[in-house]
Design a protein around this motif. Sequence first.
Motif, PDB file in Angstrom:
ATOM      1  N   UNK A  58       0.837  -1.201   0.000  1.00 33.79           N
ATOM      2  CA  UNK A  58       0.000   0.000   0.000  1.00 33.79           C
ATOM      3  C   UNK A  58       0.875   1.254   0.000  1.00 33.79           C
ATOM      4  N   UNK A  59       1.909   1.247   0.835  1.00 33.13           N
ATOM      5  CA  UNK A  59       2.816   2.401   0.895  1.00 33.13           C
ATOM      6  C   UNK A  59       3.477   2.632  -0.455  1.00 33.13           C
ATOM      7  N   UNK A  60       3.922   1.558  -1.073  1.00 34.61           N
ATOM      8  CA  UNK A  60       4.580   1.674  -2.370  1.00 34.61           C
ATOM      9  C   UNK A  60       3.621   2.215  -3.425  1.00 34.61           C
ATOM     10  N   UNK A  61       2.370   1.763  -3.357  1.00 29.57           N
ATOM     11  CA  UNK A  61       1.369   2.226  -4.322  1.00 29.57           C
ATOM     12  C   UNK A  61       1.074   3.708  -4.137  1.00 29.57           C
ATOM     13  N   UNK A  62       0.936   4.138  -2.874  1.00 35.09           N
ATOM     14  CA  UNK A  62       0.687   5.556  -2.608  1.00 35.09           C
ATOM     15  C   UNK A  62       1.835   6.412  -3.151  1.00 35.09           C
ATOM     16  N   UNK A  63       3.063   5.966  -2.942  1.00 33.02           N
ATOM     17  CA  UNK A  63       4.226   6.719  -3.420  1.00 33.02           C
ATOM     18  C   UNK A  63       4.241   6.782  -4.943  1.00 33.02           C
ATOM     19  N   UNK A  64       4.027   5.651  -5.568  1.00 29.17           N
ATOM     20  CA  UNK A  64       4.135   5.609  -7.027  1.00 29.17           C
ATOM     21  C   UNK A  64       3.019   6.401  -7.706  1.00 29.17           C
ATOM     22  N   UNK A  65       1.795   6.270  -7.181  1.00 31.81           N
ATOM     23  CA  UNK A  65       0.685   7.026  -7.770  1.00 31.81           C
ATOM     24  C   UNK A  65       0.865   8.516  -7.487  1.00 31.81           C
ATOM     25  N   UNK A  66       1.301   8.849  -6.261  1.00 28.17           N
ATOM     26  CA  UNK A  66       1.514  10.250  -5.924  1.00 28.17           C
ATOM     27  C   UNK A  66       2.616  10.895  -6.732  1.00 28.17           C
TER      28      UNK A  66
END
Length: 459
Positions: free
Chosen positions: A231-239
């Motif tokens: 989830x953290x990785x997804x938030x970073x990548x999308x952001x």
Amino acid sequence: MSVDTTVSVAVVGHTNAGKTSLMRTLLRDSHFGTVANTAGTTRHVEGGALLIEGKPALVLFDTPGLEDSMGLLSELDDLNARESISDGPQLLQRFLDLQDQYPAYEQEAKVIRQLLRNTLIFYVIDVREPVLGKYKDEITLLGYAAKPIIPVLNFVAHPRALTPEWKKQLTLLHLHAMVDFDNVVFRFEDEKRLLQKMQSLLSGHHEALQRLIDERSSTWKVQLEAAAHSIADTLIRVGALRLQVENTQPDAIEKAVNSLQSRARQLETQCLHTILTLFGFSQDDVRLDALEVRQNRWARDLFDRAALRRFGLEAGSDAAKGAAMGAGVDLVVGGISLGAASALGALAGFVFSAGKRYGQELTARLKGHQILCIDDATLKHLWSRLAGLLLSLQQRGHAAQNPSQPEVARQDFPEAGPRWLKQIRANPEWGEETDRDQPDPHRQALRHQIAETLLSRLH
């Protein structure tokens, strides 16, 4: 691990008490056996195993429901009167030897056979049911096997649960090693407590069961951490996603918006699939309320305005405002409309610490280009969806038939969230693939911080 150290358990109980559901939850297999609200769903003995290093440590056997314990006890009493068999296990074995004389008890005979073969008995009880005589007869019957019995109290989270009444009755029957274990509303600590009860009753298997407890605890922790980091990785990548648009005509803007949205959806879908796989669920057996899963995707779109409002967010509130660059040069994004159905904002206003990044943005501005990225409202929505999903799945038993409700368990954006987004915005290269030879230590630190924040909310 040798066969001699493997513990085998007969999972028994009245029809529809939740025996197969218990098996599904312990095995992390939502497709084991058949679960239905009809009598006699399980007609045969089915088995499954909990493994350590690929070898069975605990073998479970699902059995048919005990449908006529009162009649069976009467037959056993008559048999005992005729042949004077005072030993319980011998009496049960004699009944099996004469099974042809008792055709009406074919299903009960399958249960008795497992009682005699296995090390221990899980007696599954639906605590929504009143304490009736038929259940006392079942307990008497199980006692004939002379095996340790653990009453497993199912549906304890149900509003109609009669848990205190059941515990009182079980205590009067000298069955003190009872465990609350709801197969629908799952708590890992209940599973751990169940295994510990086994330890207390099976001293000869204490070490083997401790290894199993340690293995299950470690696996559960790894699953939660892996999901949180995904989830953290997804938030970073999308952001960090952004797209430079050279042609500011409406058609070109719309095409760029669609492209960026598609990439954000793709990243969210990858995270969704990762989390479901980690917890042993799939798109076929998990329907998550308004966020229903279809073909490994949310049915409700990430960029749907109604979905954002359900999470208390307003689309576009932070979009297209612009901000100051590190050298005091303004990048003002003017008058770009992204359409009523889009929650995607136009953003200029990254605060960069590196001159090369500043130079890139300044060059784009001087050429009349625009920079698009995902707006803050959508990123907060992304967090709420994925974090709510994780919280929901960690409490979902594999026997659950009704949809989970991640919106009830949704996670508000943390206080540290704006600081995270600021750091992500300052590093647009983080939107690229992460499996590089030399990962960015600042990105890794932020990923860990986001994951730890999420994990702290799960306990």
